[in-house]
Design a protein around this motif. Structure first.
Motif, PDB file in Angstrom:
ATOM      1  N   GLU A 231      89.964  -6.232  -7.738  1.00 40.68           N
ATOM      2  CA  GLU A 231      90.406  -5.090  -8.553  1.00 40.68           C
ATOM      3  C   GLU A 231      89.260  -4.164  -8.926  1.00 40.68           C
ATOM      4  OE1 GLU A 231      93.601  -4.436  -9.215  1.00 40.68           O
ATOM      5  OE2 GLU A 231      94.060  -6.174  -7.953  1.00 40.68           O
ATOM      6  N   ALA A 232      88.027  -4.612  -8.793  1.00 44.65           N
ATOM      7  CA  ALA A 232      86.871  -3.809  -9.207  1.00 44.65           C
ATOM      8  C   ALA A 232      86.623  -2.684  -8.217  1.00 44.65           C
ATOM      9  CB  ALA A 232      85.631  -4.686  -9.322  1.00 44.65           C
ATOM     10  N   ASN A 233      86.362  -1.510  -8.770  1.00 45.88           N
ATOM     11  CA  ASN A 233      86.012  -0.336  -7.963  1.00 45.88           C
ATOM     12  C   ASN A 233      85.066   0.498  -8.820  1.00 45.88           C
ATOM     13  OD1 ASN A 233      85.874   2.111  -6.571  1.00 45.88           O
ATOM     14  ND2 ASN A 233      87.979   1.946  -5.835  1.00 45.88           N
ATOM     15  N   VAL A 234      83.769   0.250  -8.667  1.00 50.47           N
ATOM     16  CA  VAL A 234      82.774   0.773  -9.597  1.00 50.47           C
ATOM     17  C   VAL A 234      81.748   1.607  -8.844  1.00 50.47           C
ATOM     18  CG1 VAL A 234      81.036   0.161 -11.320  1.00 50.47           C
ATOM     19  CG2 VAL A 234      83.081  -1.269 -11.049  1.00 50.47           C
ATOM     20  N   LEU A 235      81.425   2.782  -9.387  1.00 49.16           N
ATOM     21  CA  LEU A 235      80.386   3.632  -8.823  1.00 49.16           C
ATOM     22  C   LEU A 235      79.036   3.266  -9.431  1.00 49.16           C
ATOM     23  CD1 LEU A 235      82.171   7.101  -8.800  1.00 49.16           C
ATOM     24  CD2 LEU A 235      81.865   5.507  -6.890  1.00 49.16           C
ATOM     25  N   VAL A 236      78.014   3.280  -8.582  1.00 51.60           N
ATOM     26  CA  VAL A 236      76.667   2.888  -9.001  1.00 51.60           C
ATOM     27  C   VAL A 236      75.676   3.959  -8.552  1.00 51.60           C
ATOM     28  CG1 VAL A 236      74.816   1.185  -8.749  1.00 51.60           C
ATOM     29  CG2 VAL A 236      77.203   0.424  -8.871  1.00 51.60           C
ATOM     30  N   GLU A 237      74.816   4.370  -9.466  1.00 47.95           N
ATOM     31  CA  GLU A 237      73.719   5.282  -9.143  1.00 47.95           C
ATOM     32  C   GLU A 237      72.406   4.559  -9.418  1.00 47.95           C
ATOM     33  OE1 GLU A 237      71.882   8.944  -7.941  1.00 47.95           O
ATOM     34  OE2 GLU A 237      73.826   7.989  -7.604  1.00 47.95           O
TER      35      GLU A 237
END
Length: 335
Positions: A231-237
């Motif tokens: 379920e995780a959908n995370v943006l990373v910078e």
């Protein structure tokens, strides 16, 4: 500055005579080219050519009765100027395999120590053998330990070899290897920042996430990664502070705060929130990291993860805010 190596495609017939007249003779006149026998067979219905220049450049040419592909870290003959360019995954398998075998053999002849790292050699081949960047990119691993302080070239190269052989970033080889650049000089700050993205991808992969790089967002720019797992959908910078000895600000804590603030006030501010900021302190020596781990400074963005990786695979860090990623399998958290 030349880009990472790509193929030029000619949708026409090439005879042996045409190759000599339109490719070999111009290159011989301009830069002292000579035709040599390729080291490997290509198979199928392809004919192959290898050209070596007096200045160390090489070029490869594969043809059938109907089409041909050119690749070289040298000047392009005028007969191929208006041809389209294609990436490594966009052309026939036989041509890709043959080209890679030829270039890898040459790479390992010129830098024999890289033969111990076949996955890294393959992954960075488009820049390791590029026209402008072939010396600088190899030197960054050989002489500068890929941006890790107080480490040998072999342990740091093994660190990236072990990650790349997982195949997690194979699909994105061209864009990710190109981040190392094709400049003719070693830019330790920029190159270390580029490999900081590989460290971030390794952390996410070790934690069980699938990673996709260069995620375009509605503000018109891109964030470094999307991490997905169920379920995780995370943006990373990702941002990588310079070591304190290389910057004007006083001390490692200020280095972390200032670098993170620049990213927060820029890209992440435009994005409007929701992304996790990774602050990679892997360029810091032990004493500089000790100051950061002791104070655990805020970085003016939440959620954030501040960490330092070492070539032995250990990653230590701390969190700020509620990080929507389960990273305990990859990072030894201080908090």
């Amino acid at each position: 500055m030349a880009r990472p190596l790509r193929f030029r495609y000619s949708p026409t017939s090439w005879s042996e005579q045409r190759v000599r007249q339109k490719i070999l003779q111009p290159l011989r006149s301009n830069i002292g080219a000579r035709a040599v026998t390729p080291q490997f067979d290509i198979g199928a219905d392809w004919e192959t050519h290898r050209f070596e220049m007096q200045n160390g450049d090489i070029a490869l040419f594969a043809r059938t009765d109907e089409e041909a592909y050119w690749m070289g870290n040298t000047e392009t003959p005028s007969s191929l100027w208006r041809t389209d360019k294609y990436g490594w995954r966009e052309i026939p398998y036989h041509v890709t395999r043959w080209t890679q075998r030829e270039l890898l053999a040459t790479l390992h002849e010129e830098d024999p120590w890289l033969a111990d790292y076949p996955h890294l050699s393959w992954y960075f081949l488009p820049v390791f053998m590029s026209k402008d960047g072939r010396e600088s990119t190899r030197a960054f691993f050989r002489q500068h330990a890929a941006g890790f302080p107080d480490a040998s070239r072999r342990e740091t190269t093994r660190f990236f070899e072990d990650f790349l052989k997982t195949g997690a970033l194979d699909e994105y080889r061209h864009v990710m290897s190109g981040k190392l650049g094709t400049s003719n000089h070693v830019d330790r700050v920029r190159m270390s920042a580029a490999l900081g993205e590989f460290i971030a991808a390794k952390i996410l992969t070790d934690a069980g996430y699938d990673v996709t790089p260069e995620i375009e967002v509605t503000t018109g720019h891109s964030l470094d990664f999307r991490a997905e797992n169920g379920e995780a959908n995370v943006l990373v910078e990702v941002t990588r502070p310079q070591p304190p000895t290389n910057r004007a600000a006083d001390g490692p804590v200020a280095a972390v705060r200032d670098t993170a603030e620049t990213k927060t006030n820029g890209q992440l501010a435009e994005h409007g929130g929701g992304a996790v900021l990774f602050v990679d302190c892997s360029s810091f020596r032990d004493d500089a990291w000790a100051a950061v781990r002791g104070e655990r400074p805020d970085v003016r963005h939440r959620p954030a993860v501040v960490y330092r990786a070492r070539p032995n695979g250990r990653v230590e860090g701390y969190r700020k805010g509620s990080v929507p990623l389960e990273l305990a399998e990859a990072i030894d958290f201080l908090d």
